[in-house]
Design a protein around this motif. Structure first.
Motif, PDB file in Angstrom:
ATOM      1  N   ASP A  39       0.828  -1.205   0.000  1.00  0.00           N
ATOM      2  CA  ASP A  39       0.000   0.000   0.000  1.00  0.00           C
ATOM      3  C   ASP A  39       0.863   1.257   0.000  1.00  0.00           C
ATOM      4  O   ASP A  39       0.532   2.247  -0.660  1.00  0.00           O
ATOM      5  CB  ASP A  39      -0.945   0.003   1.195  1.00  0.00           C
ATOM      6  N   SER A  40       1.969   1.224   0.708  1.00  0.00           N
ATOM      7  CA  SER A  40       2.878   2.364   0.742  1.00  0.00           C
ATOM      8  C   SER A  40       3.518   2.608  -0.616  1.00  0.00           C
ATOM      9  O   SER A  40       3.605   3.754  -1.077  1.00  0.00           O
ATOM     10  CB  SER A  40       3.967   2.126   1.801  1.00  0.00           C
ATOM     11  N   VAL A  41       3.953   1.545  -1.270  1.00  0.00           N
ATOM     12  CA  VAL A  41       4.568   1.682  -2.591  1.00  0.00           C
ATOM     13  C   VAL A  41       3.553   2.237  -3.586  1.00  0.00           C
ATOM     14  O   VAL A  41       3.866   3.134  -4.377  1.00  0.00           O
ATOM     15  CB  VAL A  41       5.147   0.334  -3.071  1.00  0.00           C
ATOM     16  N   LYS A  42       2.328   1.723  -3.545  1.00  0.00           N
ATOM     17  CA  LYS A  42       1.280   2.204  -4.447  1.00  0.00           C
ATOM     18  C   LYS A  42       0.984   3.686  -4.206  1.00  0.00           C
ATOM     19  O   LYS A  42       0.837   4.458  -5.157  1.00  0.00           O
ATOM     20  CB  LYS A  42      -0.001   1.400  -4.262  1.00  0.00           C
ATOM     21  N   LEU A  49       3.009  10.134  -9.848  1.00  0.00           N
ATOM     22  CA  LEU A  49       2.353  10.281 -11.143  1.00  0.00           C
ATOM     23  C   LEU A  49       1.416  11.481 -11.181  1.00  0.00           C
ATOM     24  O   LEU A  49       1.238  12.108 -12.229  1.00  0.00           O
ATOM     25  CB  LEU A  49       1.588   9.004 -11.498  1.00  0.00           C
ATOM     26  N   GLU A  50       0.813  11.827 -10.047  1.00  0.00           N
ATOM     27  CA  GLU A  50      -0.075  12.986 -10.008  1.00  0.00           C
ATOM     28  C   GLU A  50       0.691  14.289 -10.180  1.00  0.00           C
ATOM     29  O   GLU A  50       0.100  15.310 -10.498  1.00  0.00           O
ATOM     30  CB  GLU A  50      -0.875  12.994  -8.704  1.00  0.00           C
TER      31      GLU A  50
END
Length: 67
Positions: A39-42, A49-50
């Motif tokens: 979850d942290s990597v995502k 990317l944002e």
């Protein structure tokens, strides 16, 4: 728990799983820690990317669109 502590504990459990096996509690802990790490990597990737822009040949900047 910091991310480095999470990674260290995951590695300890992985080594133990290879050598002597894990108990049910340790397997549950390993799965929980892996989920925290993934979850942290995502979240880090989405954040990066944002804030990514494509620069065109004419110098114009275009923000990446979310699909």
């Amino acid at each position: 728990m910091t991310m480095s502590e999470v990674i260290t504990r995951i590695n300890v459990l992985a080594k133990k799983a290879k050598t002597e096996g894990l108990t049910a509690e340790e397997t549950a802990e390993r799965d929980k820690l892996r989920r925290i790490y993934i979850d942290s990597v995502k979240a880090n990737l989405v954040g990066q990317l944002e804030n990514t822009y494509i620069v065109g040949p004419d110098g114009t900047k275009k923000k990446l669109e979310r699909k």
